[in-house]
Motif scaffolding. Structure first.
Motif: not given
Length: 254
Positions: A166-184
């Motif tokens: 309903s606001y921002g990026t849909k999903g949990f915090v791991t779906e955020a695009r600010l940081d690619e986690g272990l992948r990058n």
């Protein structure tokens, strides 16, 4: 005014307002220069209730303490009725707080729900140190979102996620695009606070180069009752005294 007996103090409420669904912000006046660090918490005495309520410190500056709490029961509901000018009995400066020395130049802050408030003071201090701070704020739905603009005002890059989209990026915090986690990995270190399932997901996604603030039911708040004990790789530790912040490498299981 406030009066000090070890870490017991009396603060005076400046304001107490609703800022999101069931979420309130209280600002209180107290003495300047208290040794309160980001990630620590206070224990608030609620008249008529046997146990104090542990609440994370959102900010502390120029003698003003800010806390944010969610109404979830009798004690916090009573707190939401408190008015400006009322005095509040609390224990301050509890817990160990976040280790800023590990931040690096591009720290990532990840908060979920009422795990967001303790990250605000952390972000402010890191920005004052010239760090490039990214912030991911996770909520269930739009009407629960708070403090997005406050983090932006500090100069942080912010992304909000909502489970229902309903606001921002849909999903949990791991779906955020600010940081690619272990992948990058874009960030030098991460700090997180939120419910246990979120912390498990955060560690699984971003790895062990970070710190998490644990949420446990507390009795005394200063390590005497052992009611908030958890198992770590170094044995039993108390969330209130040895935490609430732990290095992810310390944790035995999440």
């Amino acid at each position: 005014m406030c009066y000090l007996e070890t870490n017991k103090m009396i603060f005076t409420i400046l304001s107490n307002e609703l800022i999101a669904k069931h979420v309130w912000r209280m600002r209180l006046a107290g003495a300047e220069g208290l040794p309160i660090r980001s990630g620590q918490f206070v224990e608030i005495a609620v008249p008529g209730q046997y146990l104090r309520r542990p609440i994370s410190v959102c900010d502390y500056a120029e003698g003003v303490l800010t806390i944010i709490y969610k109404v979830v029961g009798v004690g916090t509901d009573a707190m939401s009725q408190w008015q400006a000018g009322q005095q509040v009995d609390m224990l301050v400066g509890l817990g160990n707080g976040y280790d800023l020395a590990c931040a690096g130049e591009r720290p990532l802050l990840i908060g979920g729900g009422v795990g967001v408030p303790p990250l605000y003071m952390l972000a402010r201090v890191l920005r004052e140190q010239g760090k490039q701070v990214r912030v991911i704020l996770g909520f269930n739905t739009k009407d629960e979102v708070f403090y997005e603009e406050e983090f932006r005002a500090l100069g942080c890059e912010v992304e909000v996620t909502t489970v229902d989209g309903s606001y921002g990026t849909k999903g949990f915090v791991t779906e955020a695009r600010l940081d690619e986690g272990l992948r990058n990995p874009c960030s030098t270190y991460y700090y997180s606070c939120g419910p246990l399932p979120m912390l498990k997901a955060v560690i699984g996604h971003w790895g062990e180069q970070g710190e998490v603030s644990m949420e446990e039911r507390m009795g005394c708040g200063f390590g005497a009752c052992m009611g908030c004990s958890i198992q770590t790789k170094e044995g039993t530790k108390r969330v209130c005294k040895d935490g609430p912040v732990f290095k992810t490498q310390e944790l035995k299981t999440l």
